[in-house]
Design a protein around this motif. Structure first.
Motif, PDB file in Angstrom:
ATOM      1  N   THR A   1       5.014  -6.218   1.777  1.00  0.00           N
ATOM      2  CA  THR A   1       4.647  -7.238   0.796  1.00  0.00           C
ATOM      3  C   THR A   1       5.398  -8.526   1.129  1.00  0.00           C
ATOM      4  OG1 THR A   1       6.413  -6.543  -0.672  1.00  0.00           O
ATOM      5  CG2 THR A   1       4.253  -5.571  -1.061  1.00  0.00           C
ATOM      6  N   GLU A   2       5.042  -9.602   0.432  1.00  0.00           N
ATOM      7  CA  GLU A   2       5.614 -10.910   0.774  1.00  0.00           C
ATOM      8  C   GLU A   2       7.144 -10.938   0.660  1.00  0.00           C
ATOM      9  OE1 GLU A   2       3.433 -10.412  -1.657  1.00  0.00           O
ATOM     10  OE2 GLU A   2       4.434 -10.953  -3.528  1.00  0.00           O
ATOM     11  N   LYS A   3       7.705 -10.107  -0.199  1.00  0.00           N
ATOM     12  CA  LYS A   3       9.153 -10.166  -0.354  1.00  0.00           C
ATOM     13  C   LYS A   3       9.893  -9.411   0.750  1.00  0.00           C
ATOM     14  CE  LYS A   3       9.845  -6.332  -3.548  1.00  0.00           C
ATOM     15  NZ  LYS A   3       8.615  -5.602  -3.230  1.00  0.00           N
ATOM     16  N   ASP A   4       9.172  -8.638   1.518  1.00  0.00           N
ATOM     17  CA  ASP A   4       9.813  -7.856   2.587  1.00  0.00           C
ATOM     18  C   ASP A   4       9.566  -8.447   3.957  1.00  0.00           C
ATOM     19  OD1 ASP A   4      10.713  -5.910   0.769  1.00  0.00           O
ATOM     20  OD2 ASP A   4       8.714  -5.023   0.752  1.00  0.00           O
TER      21      ASP A   4
ATOM     22  N   GLU B   1      10.108 -11.534   6.872  1.00  0.00           N
ATOM     23  CA  GLU B   1      11.009 -12.576   7.307  1.00  0.00           C
ATOM     24  C   GLU B   1      10.415 -13.228   8.545  1.00  0.00           C
ATOM     25  OE1 GLU B   1      15.225 -11.308   6.933  1.00  0.00           O
ATOM     26  OE2 GLU B   1      15.402 -12.524   8.747  1.00  0.00           O
TER      27      GLU B   1
ATOM     28  N   GLU C   1       8.042  -0.447   2.991  1.00  0.00           N
ATOM     29  CA  GLU C   1       8.605   0.587   2.123  1.00  0.00           C
ATOM     30  C   GLU C   1       7.485   1.572   1.850  1.00  0.00           C
ATOM     31  OE1 GLU C   1      11.639   0.775   1.612  1.00  0.00           O
ATOM     32  OE2 GLU C   1      12.245  -1.241   2.228  1.00  0.00           O
TER      33      GLU C   1
ATOM     34  N   THR D   1       1.005 -16.194   5.223  1.00  0.00           N
ATOM     35  CA  THR D   1       0.497 -15.456   4.069  1.00  0.00           C
ATOM     36  C   THR D   1       0.404 -13.991   4.455  1.00  0.00           C
ATOM     37  OG1 THR D   1      -1.769 -15.836   4.810  1.00  0.00           O
ATOM     38  CG2 THR D   1      -0.930 -17.331   3.137  1.00  0.00           C
TER      39      THR D   1
ATOM     40  N   ASN E   1      -1.623  -3.253  -0.509  1.00  0.00           N
ATOM     41  CA  ASN E   1      -0.858  -3.729   0.652  1.00  0.00           C
ATOM     42  C   ASN E   1      -1.303  -3.087   1.961  1.00  0.00           C
ATOM     43  OD1 ASN E   1       0.742  -5.198  -1.176  1.00  0.00           O
ATOM     44  ND2 ASN E   1       2.112  -3.437  -1.432  1.00  0.00           N
TER      45      ASN E   1
END
Lengths: 135, 144
Positions: free
Chosen positions: A52-55, A57, A72, A109, B122
């Motif tokens: 997801t976007e928070k994981d 870099e 995850e 994105t 996802n």
């Protein structure tokens, strides 16, 4: 601009791994990636299911672009694993870019587990049409 | 990190053990990074009442995924539509597979078709398949 410096080259994996050993025991995956060049930008598309976007870099150090995504994956509780082909892990990919990217304009994105990075070309290398005027 | 050969398994099914060994060798050579396999990659879990399946389907429109269950066979079928790269674009790398895919899995028991649930999130499809009542083990009273 010659073809050679336009091309995106896969950087040697040593850039990430070096001689240093990883501390955590997580598998590292090389995500399947498409790279193409549009008139105005370079586009990098990488498969990172479970990320997801928070994981994610994205790092640009000089001309080395590093994409990292942590997937995850929750195993269901109270079940026995019957068969397995994938697990939680880290996606990593490193590219060396030509120097002509507008750093400020980089966009990324992630949707349905696909990361998409758009690297706009800097103004000076965009193709320009020059009109020749008759005297 | 040498592959561990299990002697007992070797005796029961040499072919399977050989395949397993080959997989381990492949993993050894590409540093555990990539192993070529069928698309989508799947995981299966189960207990006495339910099977759970997870499939890696990044970038697939959930509306283009078809799930079919016949007896104890689950089929995941669909299509991954290629990214719209313009004709003028220069393609440097094209590693992501596109097109139709189909994967058939054998489940440990028959499932209740009406109670199957699937959720796409996802890029991972998770399917819950409850066991059908008919296939559940039944305790039979022995009469004296």
């Amino acid at each position: 601009m010659t073809m050679e410096n336009k091309e995106v080259q896969k950087a040697q994996t040593q850039a990430v791994e070096g001689n240093a050993e990883r501390m955590e025991r997580r598998p590292v995956y090389l995500p399947a990636t498409d790279v193409y060049e549009r008139d105005d930008a370079l586009v990098v598309v990488a498969d990172m299911p479970g990320v997801t976007e928070k994981d994610i870099e994205i790092n640009l150090d000089n001309d080395v672009l590093t994409l990292t995504g942590r997937a995850e994956f929750a195993e269901p509780a109270g079940f026995d694993a019957l068969y397995g082909e994938f697990e939680a892990g880290q996606y990593e990919r490193v590219f060396t870019l030509s120097e002509d990217v507008d750093r400020e304009g980089i966009k990324a994105t992630i949707k349905n587990g696909v990361l998409r990075v758009t690297l706009p070309k800097s103004e000076k290398v965009k193709p320009r049409k020059i009109t020749v005027q008759a005297e | 990190m040498w592959p561990v050969m299990n002697r007992w398994e070797l005796e029961t099914d040499p072919f399977r053990e050989l395949q397993q060994w080959q997989r381990q060798m492949n993993r050894l050579f590409d540093g555990g990074r990539s192993v070529s396999r069928a698309f989508p990659a799947v995981n299966l879990w189960g207990n006495a009442d339910e099977v759970r399946v997870a499939a890696e389907l990044p970038g697939v429109d959930p509306g283009k995924i078809d799930l079919t269950v016949t007896g104890n066979t689950l089929t995941i079928e669909g299509e991954r539509v290629p990214e719209a790269a313009g004709e003028q674009d220069v393609v440097y790398r094209q590693e992501r597979a596109n097109g139709r895919f189909l994967r058939t899995l054998r489940l440990p028991f028959e499932v209740d078709n009406d109670k199957i649930e699937a959720l796409y999130e996802n890029g991972i499809l998770r399917i819950t398949l409850p066991r059908s009542e008919e296939s559940k083990p039944r305790k039979i009273q022995v009469q004296a």
